[in-house]
Design a protein around this motif. Structure first.
Motif, PDB file in Angstrom:
ATOM      1  N   CYS A  25       0.850  -1.191   0.000  1.00 42.55           N
ATOM      2  CA  CYS A  25       0.000   0.000   0.000  1.00 42.55           C
ATOM      3  C   CYS A  25       0.888   1.244   0.000  1.00 42.55           C
ATOM      4  O   CYS A  25       1.979   1.235   0.569  1.00 42.55           O
ATOM      5  N   ASN A  26       0.412   2.289  -0.647  1.00 35.00           N
ATOM      6  CA  ASN A  26       1.149   3.548  -0.647  1.00 35.00           C
ATOM      7  C   ASN A  26       0.780   4.419   0.552  1.00 35.00           C
ATOM      8  O   ASN A  26       1.322   5.510   0.712  1.00 35.00           O
ATOM      9  N   TYR A  27      -0.154   3.928   1.381  1.00 34.33           N
ATOM     10  CA  TYR A  27      -0.506   4.599   2.623  1.00 34.33           C
ATOM     11  C   TYR A  27       0.006   3.761   3.801  1.00 34.33           C
ATOM     12  O   TYR A  27       0.310   2.577   3.644  1.00 34.33           O
ATOM     13  N   LYS A  28       0.052   4.394   4.959  1.00 35.34           N
ATOM     14  CA  LYS A  28       0.406   3.685   6.185  1.00 35.34           C
ATOM     15  C   LYS A  28      -0.537   4.159   7.285  1.00 35.34           C
ATOM     16  O   LYS A  28      -0.172   4.924   8.167  1.00 35.34           O
ATOM     17  N   CYS A  29      -1.778   3.694   7.201  1.00 37.14           N
ATOM     18  CA  CYS A  29      -2.816   4.133   8.132  1.00 37.14           C
ATOM     19  C   CYS A  29      -2.515   3.606   9.536  1.00 37.14           C
ATOM     20  O   CYS A  29      -2.079   2.464   9.696  1.00 37.14           O
ATOM     21  N   VAL A  30      -2.766   4.432  10.533  1.00 36.93           N
ATOM     22  CA  VAL A  30      -2.354   4.097  11.898  1.00 36.93           C
ATOM     23  C   VAL A  30      -3.132   2.917  12.472  1.00 36.93           C
ATOM     24  O   VAL A  30      -2.679   2.273  13.417  1.00 36.93           O
ATOM     25  N   TYR A  31      -4.312   2.592  11.907  1.00 43.98           N
ATOM     26  CA  TYR A  31      -5.166   1.546  12.458  1.00 43.98           C
ATOM     27  C   TYR A  31      -5.243   0.311  11.560  1.00 43.98           C
ATOM     28  O   TYR A  31      -6.027  -0.595  11.807  1.00 43.98           O
ATOM     29  N   CYS A  32      -4.448   0.248  10.506  1.00 41.04           N
ATOM     30  CA  CYS A  32      -4.623  -0.777   9.473  1.00 41.04           C
ATOM     31  C   CYS A  32      -4.571  -2.192  10.048  1.00 41.04           C
ATOM     32  O   CYS A  32      -3.551  -2.623  10.583  1.00 41.04           O
ATOM     33  N   TYR A  33      -5.682  -2.934   9.896  1.00 39.46           N
ATOM     34  CA  TYR A  33      -5.722  -4.312  10.383  1.00 39.46           C
ATOM     35  C   TYR A  33      -5.065  -5.259   9.376  1.00 39.46           C
ATOM     36  O   TYR A  33      -4.791  -6.416   9.690  1.00 39.46           O
ATOM     37  N   ALA A  34      -4.789  -4.781   8.150  1.00 37.29           N
ATOM     38  CA  ALA A  34      -4.191  -5.627   7.112  1.00 37.29           C
ATOM     39  C   ALA A  34      -2.680  -5.472   7.041  1.00 37.29           C
ATOM     40  O   ALA A  34      -2.051  -5.983   6.114  1.00 37.29           O
ATOM     41  N   SER A  35      -2.094  -4.787   8.003  1.00 32.71           N
ATOM     42  CA  SER A  35      -0.656  -4.509   7.948  1.00 32.71           C
ATOM     43  C   SER A  35       0.197  -5.772   8.047  1.00 32.71           C
ATOM     44  O   SER A  35       1.359  -5.770   7.650  1.00 32.71           O
ATOM     45  N   CYS A  36      -0.383  -6.857   8.562  1.00 30.26           N
ATOM     46  CA  CYS A  36       0.371  -8.105   8.698  1.00 30.26           C
ATOM     47  C   CYS A  36       0.053  -9.105   7.590  1.00 30.26           C
ATOM     48  O   CYS A  36       0.521 -10.251   7.629  1.00 30.26           O
ATOM     49  N   HIS A  37      -0.718  -8.686   6.574  1.00 30.71           N
ATOM     50  CA  HIS A  37      -1.065  -9.581   5.481  1.00 30.71           C
ATOM     51  C   HIS A  37       0.127  -9.766   4.535  1.00 30.71           C
ATOM     52  O   HIS A  37       1.012  -8.911   4.478  1.00 30.71           O
ATOM     53  N   PRO A  38       0.177 -10.861   3.772  1.00 32.64           N
ATOM     54  CA  PRO A  38       1.266 -11.072   2.814  1.00 32.64           C
ATOM     55  C   PRO A  38       1.379  -9.899   1.843  1.00 32.64           C
ATOM     56  O   PRO A  38       0.361  -9.400   1.345  1.00 32.64           O
ATOM     57  N   GLU A  39       2.602  -9.464   1.545  1.00 36.60           N
ATOM     58  CA  GLU A  39       2.797  -8.240   0.766  1.00 36.60           C
ATOM     59  C   GLU A  39       2.846  -8.450  -0.740  1.00 36.60           C
ATOM     60  O   GLU A  39       2.648  -7.514  -1.500  1.00 36.60           O
ATOM     61  N   GLN A  40       3.115  -9.671  -1.209  1.00 35.63           N
ATOM     62  CA  GLN A  40       3.307  -9.837  -2.641  1.00 35.63           C
ATOM     63  C   GLN A  40       2.032  -9.589  -3.421  1.00 35.63           C
ATOM     64  O   GLN A  40       0.935  -9.606  -2.868  1.00 35.63           O
ATOM     65  N   GLU A  41       2.180  -9.372  -4.718  1.00 37.34           N
ATOM     66  CA  GLU A  41       1.030  -9.189  -5.591  1.00 37.34           C
ATOM     67  C   GLU A  41       0.437 -10.548  -5.939  1.00 37.34           C
ATOM     68  O   GLU A  41       1.159 -11.523  -6.170  1.00 37.34           O
ATOM     69  N   MET A  42      -0.869 -10.636  -5.953  1.00 36.50           N
ATOM     70  CA  MET A  42      -1.552 -11.871  -6.312  1.00 36.50           C
ATOM     71  C   MET A  42      -1.287 -12.192  -7.777  1.00 36.50           C
ATOM     72  O   MET A  42      -1.366 -11.309  -8.639  1.00 36.50           O
ATOM     73  N   THR A  43      -0.966 -13.437  -8.071  1.00 40.30           N
ATOM     74  CA  THR A  43      -0.772 -13.828  -9.458  1.00 40.30           C
ATOM     75  C   THR A  43      -2.126 -13.938 -10.155  1.00 40.30           C
ATOM     76  O   THR A  43      -3.157 -14.179  -9.513  1.00 40.30           O
ATOM     77  N   VAL A  44      -2.113 -13.803 -11.458  1.00 41.37           N
ATOM     78  CA  VAL A  44      -3.339 -13.946 -12.232  1.00 41.37           C
ATOM     79  C   VAL A  44      -3.919 -15.349 -12.048  1.00 41.37           C
ATOM     80  O   VAL A  44      -5.130 -15.517 -11.899  1.00 41.37           O
ATOM     81  N   GLU A  45      -3.048 -16.356 -12.035  1.00 41.21           N
ATOM     82  CA  GLU A  45      -3.496 -17.738 -11.853  1.00 41.21           C
ATOM     83  C   GLU A  45      -4.250 -17.904 -10.540  1.00 41.21           C
ATOM     84  O   GLU A  45      -5.317 -18.541 -10.492  1.00 41.21           O
ATOM     85  N   THR A  46      -3.711 -17.330  -9.466  1.00 46.17           N
ATOM     86  CA  THR A  46      -4.361 -17.416  -8.157  1.00 46.17           C
ATOM     87  C   THR A  46      -5.726 -16.736  -8.183  1.00 46.17           C
ATOM     88  O   THR A  46      -6.722 -17.272  -7.692  1.00 46.17           O
ATOM     89  N   ALA A  47      -5.774 -15.545  -8.770  1.00 49.94           N
ATOM     90  CA  ALA A  47      -7.014 -14.768  -8.812  1.00 49.94           C
ATOM     91  C   ALA A  47      -8.098 -15.472  -9.626  1.00 49.94           C
ATOM     92  O   ALA A  47      -9.268 -15.524  -9.210  1.00 49.94           O
ATOM     93  N   LEU A  48      -7.722 -16.038 -10.758  1.00 54.62           N
ATOM     94  CA  LEU A  48      -8.706 -16.711 -11.607  1.00 54.62           C
ATOM     95  C   LEU A  48      -9.208 -18.000 -10.960  1.00 54.62           C
ATOM     96  O   LEU A  48     -10.381 -18.360 -11.090  1.00 54.62           O
ATOM     97  N   ARG A  49      -8.314 -18.674 -10.248  1.00 53.13           N
ATOM     98  CA  ARG A  49      -8.724 -19.889  -9.550  1.00 53.13           C
ATOM     99  C   ARG A  49      -9.764 -19.545  -8.469  1.00 53.13           C
ATOM    100  O   ARG A  49     -10.761 -20.268  -8.305  1.00 53.13           O
ATOM    101  N   ALA A  50      -9.539 -18.442  -7.756  1.00 49.99           N
ATOM    102  CA  ALA A  50     -10.503 -18.012  -6.741  1.00 49.99           C
ATOM    103  C   ALA A  50     -11.843 -17.669  -7.379  1.00 49.99           C
ATOM    104  O   ALA A  50     -12.909 -18.026  -6.847  1.00 49.99           O
ATOM    105  N   ALA A  51     -11.814 -16.993  -8.524  1.00 47.72           N
ATOM    106  CA  ALA A  51     -13.053 -16.646  -9.225  1.00 47.72           C
ATOM    107  C   ALA A  51     -13.815 -17.899  -9.647  1.00 47.72           C
ATOM    108  O   ALA A  51     -15.047 -17.951  -9.567  1.00 47.72           O
TER     109      ALA A  51
END
Length: 348
Positions: A25-51
């Motif tokens: 993220c280009n922001y660093k919000c003081v309350y962000c609950y997603a700050s500990c989530h994996p940082e990499q970009e989702m691959t297209v393969e992963t995204a399409l499989r989820a869909a």
């Protein structure tokens, strides 16, 4: 819960699919609950499989793009959108963004593909900048408002999501003023502090402060609607309206409780809810093996049991129930959430 009535071996039906396209993220919000989530970009393969997992049931489902900041992975968003359209999956597409990276081309694409836009904004610029900070030190408000104005110029309506903490609760009427000032806001949702991620070190607003703020916000919106002719909904009020009219059941908004939510992290893991990422108890599977039916069922029952206080509340049939992730570690109840619901309930 469908798995309970038809057996836990039955594949869960997803009604709410959330794709975390990137943990960056280009922001660093003081309350962000997603700050500990994996940082990499989702691959297209992963995204399409989820869909595919969500779309295979043939049932209508919400598909929300989130992050991090999802516009940092806009090419993936485009690929998923066009894939879902090609497969004719009955998906309702949504984007939750800080809007700072919005461009004219991006806005045109969102409009063309009917992707609803939600923007995070926590008040007027001085208040917003104290909570939502850009990593480069520049004003978060300036960048977000520029993006919203770009959407407004193209007649794209938006919803605002305002996180409520002890730090901004007394300034919440400012978000209503901002909504009318911006012109293309059609709904405001108040997201009470979740004590996860960076939010674990912050204090929630008191029930009394939340109650006063909601009352003031509602009355201000009424006054400004009379002056401008613009109607702006409150998402909390709309939920209560549906429950009270019989169009939604208690806890209908908690897809995780019913085994119908899949929050997919950028590395392809599936959790019951965005606020439960990293907790092994709430890991339901991954996009390659799918959601484990038995674990999905058991997590739903665990959430249901944790919300027992809500189930015995005489106002459940009006308010629709609280949020499990806000109640965690709060001695069985988030009283500020009850206070907020009670204010809006009296206007039904």
């Amino acid at each position: 819960m469908e798995q309970e009535s038809k057996g836990v071996s039955r594949k869960p039906i997803i009604r709410n699919l959330i794709l975390s396209l990137t943990g960056k993220c280009n922001y660093k919000c003081v309350y962000c609950y997603a700050s500990c989530h994996p940082e990499q970009e989702m691959t297209v393969e992963t995204a399409l499989r989820a869909a595919d997992i969500a779309g295979s049931s043939g049932r209508t489902f919400i598909l929300q793009f989130t992050g991090g900041e999802p516009l940092l992975a806009f090419p993936v968003l485009k690929t998923v959108t066009e894939y879902v359209e090609q497969k004719r999956y009955p998906a309702i597409l949504q984007l939750q963004t800080n809007c700072s990276l919005m461009t004219s081309e991006t806005a045109d694409y969102l409009k063309e593909h009917n992707i609803a836009v939600g923007v995070s904004l926590d008040g007027r610029p001085p208040v917003n900048d104290s909570l939502r900070k850009k990593k480069d030190g520049n004003s978060a408000s300036e960048a977000t408002i520029r993006g919203i104005r770009l959407l407004a110029a193209k007649k794209i309506p938006i919803g605002l999501t305002c996180v409520v903490t002890e730090a901004n609760v007394k300034s919440l009427p400012g978000i209503v003023q901002m909504a009318f000032y911006l012109g293309n806001v059609r709904q405001i949702g108040f997201d009470l502090l979740r004590c996860q991620g960076r939010g674990a070190g912050l204090e929630p607003a008191s029930p009394e402060e939340v109650s006063q703020a909601m009352e003031t916000c509602y009355l201000m919106a009424e006054k400004l609607e009379k002056a401008t002719g613009i109607h702006i909904r409150f998402s909390q009020l709309e939920k209560i309206r549906k429950v009270a009219s019989g169009k939604a059941c208690p806890f209908g908004q908690c897809y995780a409780m019913h085994g119908e939510e899949a929050y997919v992290t950028s590395d392809g893991k599936i959790y019951a809810c965005s606020s439960l990422v990293g907790k092994e108890t709430y890991l339901l599977g991954d996009v390659w093996s799918g959601m484990d039916p038995e674990k999905t069922f058991l997590v739903g029952k665990k959430i249901e049991e944790a919300m027992k206080a809500c189930r015995y509340c005489p106002q459940l049939c009006v308010c629709g129930g609280g949020c499990f992730t806000r109640w965690q570690g709060r001695h069985g109840k988030a009283e500020e959430e009850c206070a907020m619901q009670q204010v809006f309930a009296k206007y039904i």
